[in-house]
Design a protein around this motif. Structure first.
Motif, PDB file in Angstrom:
ATOM      1  N   ALA A 170       0.827  -1.211   0.000  1.00 31.22           N
ATOM      2  CA  ALA A 170       0.000   0.000   0.000  1.00 31.22           C
ATOM      3  C   ALA A 170       0.863   1.263   0.000  1.00 31.22           C
ATOM      4  O   ALA A 170       0.518   2.250  -0.652  1.00 31.22           O
ATOM      5  CB  ALA A 170      -0.936  -0.002   1.203  1.00 31.22           C
ATOM      6  N   VAL A 171       1.977   1.234   0.727  1.00 31.84           N
ATOM      7  CA  VAL A 171       2.871   2.398   0.772  1.00 31.84           C
ATOM      8  C   VAL A 171       3.474   2.644  -0.608  1.00 31.84           C
ATOM      9  O   VAL A 171       3.557   3.772  -1.080  1.00 31.84           O
ATOM     10  CB  VAL A 171       3.974   2.226   1.836  1.00 31.84           C
ATOM     11  N   GLY A 172       3.907   1.563  -1.262  1.00 29.93           N
ATOM     12  CA  GLY A 172       4.363   1.647  -2.641  1.00 29.93           C
ATOM     13  C   GLY A 172       5.685   2.353  -2.879  1.00 29.93           C
ATOM     14  O   GLY A 172       5.840   3.042  -3.881  1.00 29.93           O
ATOM     15  N   LEU A 173       6.644   2.178  -1.981  1.00 25.85           N
ATOM     16  CA  LEU A 173       7.964   2.776  -2.228  1.00 25.85           C
ATOM     17  C   LEU A 173       8.616   2.097  -3.421  1.00 25.85           C
ATOM     18  O   LEU A 173       8.431   0.899  -3.642  1.00 25.85           O
ATOM     19  CB  LEU A 173       8.854   2.627  -0.995  1.00 25.85           C
ATOM     20  N   PRO A 174       9.410   2.827  -4.192  1.00 26.64           N
ATOM     21  CA  PRO A 174      10.087   2.206  -5.336  1.00 26.64           C
ATOM     22  C   PRO A 174      11.169   1.242  -4.863  1.00 26.64           C
ATOM     23  O   PRO A 174      11.565   1.252  -3.701  1.00 26.64           O
ATOM     24  CB  PRO A 174      10.709   3.411  -6.050  1.00 26.64           C
ATOM     25  N   PHE A 175      11.656   0.426  -5.783  1.00 29.49           N
ATOM     26  CA  PHE A 175      12.813  -0.401  -5.464  1.00 29.49           C
ATOM     27  C   PHE A 175      13.927   0.540  -5.029  1.00 29.49           C
ATOM     28  O   PHE A 175      14.124   1.598  -5.629  1.00 29.49           O
ATOM     29  CB  PHE A 175      13.217  -1.229  -6.688  1.00 29.49           C
ATOM     30  N   LEU A 176      14.630   0.203  -3.984  1.00 28.15           N
ATOM     31  CA  LEU A 176      15.589   1.114  -3.354  1.00 28.15           C
ATOM     32  C   LEU A 176      16.625   1.655  -4.338  1.00 28.15           C
ATOM     33  O   LEU A 176      17.373   0.915  -4.956  1.00 28.15           O
ATOM     34  CB  LEU A 176      16.308   0.410  -2.201  1.00 28.15           C
ATOM     35  N   ASP A 177      16.613   2.962  -4.475  1.00 32.95           N
ATOM     36  CA  ASP A 177      17.618   3.699  -5.233  1.00 32.95           C
ATOM     37  C   ASP A 177      18.301   4.662  -4.267  1.00 32.95           C
ATOM     38  O   ASP A 177      19.517   4.638  -4.114  1.00 32.95           O
ATOM     39  CB  ASP A 177      16.969   4.447  -6.400  1.00 32.95           C
TER      40      ASP A 177
ATOM     41  N   LYS B 111      11.745  -6.141   3.082  1.00 27.41           N
ATOM     42  CA  LYS B 111      13.158  -5.747   3.150  1.00 27.41           C
ATOM     43  C   LYS B 111      13.370  -4.419   2.421  1.00 27.41           C
ATOM     44  O   LYS B 111      14.080  -3.532   2.922  1.00 27.41           O
ATOM     45  CB  LYS B 111      14.031  -6.842   2.529  1.00 27.41           C
ATOM     46  N   ASN B 112      12.748  -4.250   1.265  1.00 30.67           N
ATOM     47  CA  ASN B 112      12.881  -3.006   0.516  1.00 30.67           C
ATOM     48  C   ASN B 112      12.343  -1.826   1.318  1.00 30.67           C
ATOM     49  O   ASN B 112      13.000  -0.786   1.417  1.00 30.67           O
ATOM     50  CB  ASN B 112      12.147  -3.120  -0.826  1.00 30.67           C
ATOM     51  N   LEU B 113      11.160  -1.978   1.911  1.00 31.58           N
ATOM     52  CA  LEU B 113      10.594  -0.896   2.715  1.00 31.58           C
ATOM     53  C   LEU B 113      11.531  -0.551   3.872  1.00 31.58           C
ATOM     54  O   LEU B 113      11.828   0.619   4.111  1.00 31.58           O
ATOM     55  CB  LEU B 113       9.223  -1.300   3.258  1.00 31.58           C
ATOM     56  N   THR B 114      12.019  -1.555   4.552  1.00 31.13           N
ATOM     57  CA  THR B 114      12.895  -1.358   5.715  1.00 31.13           C
ATOM     58  C   THR B 114      14.181  -0.631   5.318  1.00 31.13           C
ATOM     59  O   THR B 114      14.621   0.284   6.024  1.00 31.13           O
ATOM     60  CB  THR B 114      13.231  -2.722   6.355  1.00 31.13           C
ATOM     61  N   ASP B 115      14.768  -1.007   4.195  1.00 29.82           N
ATOM     62  CA  ASP B 115      16.061  -0.463   3.783  1.00 29.82           C
ATOM     63  C   ASP B 115      16.024   1.001   3.352  1.00 29.82           C
ATOM     64  O   ASP B 115      17.070   1.637   3.257  1.00 29.82           O
ATOM     65  CB  ASP B 115      16.652  -1.291   2.639  1.00 29.82           C
TER      66      ASP B 115
END
Length: 194
Positions: free
Chosen positions: A41-48, A92-96
């Protein structure tokens, strides 16, 4: 206590959301301000770029809002499924995306799977990840499996597995709240060392 329950499956038929909702409901019933943070739901992109790598005020709106919620929380519960012996990439992506925002508040781990191992291997990996990110991990964990036989579609415990989860939850929650209170008291007494 303000407790964030973080969940990270992006699957269309995800069952772990039942455990996340159960935890929000039960922690809230104990008088806590418990909220679900659903990575999908938050929808952050893949970590850049991590949150701290954006110029002040230039982070995406969803990232800025989540950073504020993380800073305001007293404790965290990471609800993790197991994908090929590892943690879900969405969680993991959200956390990072964050680092310092997590510091000096305890984390708890609740794992699940469709099978009898209940996400234990992913749980053990999170036990290594979260302290590296500044969160002490509480000793109690929840391990739920098989998830479909434990919680129904409305996140209500069912059968003997559900009764077992109810019994485990009490110790898990009391442990998390004890650590959150201890960390909060220490932050009031002394400035964290870094």
């Amino acid at each position: 206590m303000r407790i964030l329950v973080l969940y990270g499956s992006y699957r269309s038929d995800r069952l772990g959301i039942r455990l996340a909702r159960f935890l929000v409901d039960r922690l809230g019933a104990m008088g806590n301000d418990a909220a679900l943070i659903d990575a999908k739901a938050v929808g952050l992109p893949f970590l850049d770029r991590m949150y701290k790598e954006h110029d002040e005020g230039a982070a995406p709106v969803a990232m800025e809002a989540l950073a504020q919620r993380i800073r305001e929380a007293d404790a965290f519960v990471f609800v993790t499924g197991e994908y090929n012996w590892g943690p879900q990439p969405g969680l993991k992506n959200l956390t990072d995306h964050f680092l310092e925002e997590w510091f000096w508040r305890p984390a708890a781990i609740a794992s699940y799977s469709a099978g009898r191992l209940a996400g234990a291997r992913a749980s053990s990996i999170w036990h290594a990840i979260l302290p590296e990110m500044g969160m002490p991990v509480i000793p109690s964990t929840l391990a739920v499996g098989p998830i479909a036989a434990t919680l129904d579609a409305d996140a209500q415990p069912t059968g003997e597995a559900g009764a077992s989860l109810e019994r485990q939850f009490t110790r898990f929650a009391k442990d998390l709240l004890w650590w959150a209170a201890a960390a909060g008291a220490q932050r009031e007494r002394a400035t964290p060392p870094y």
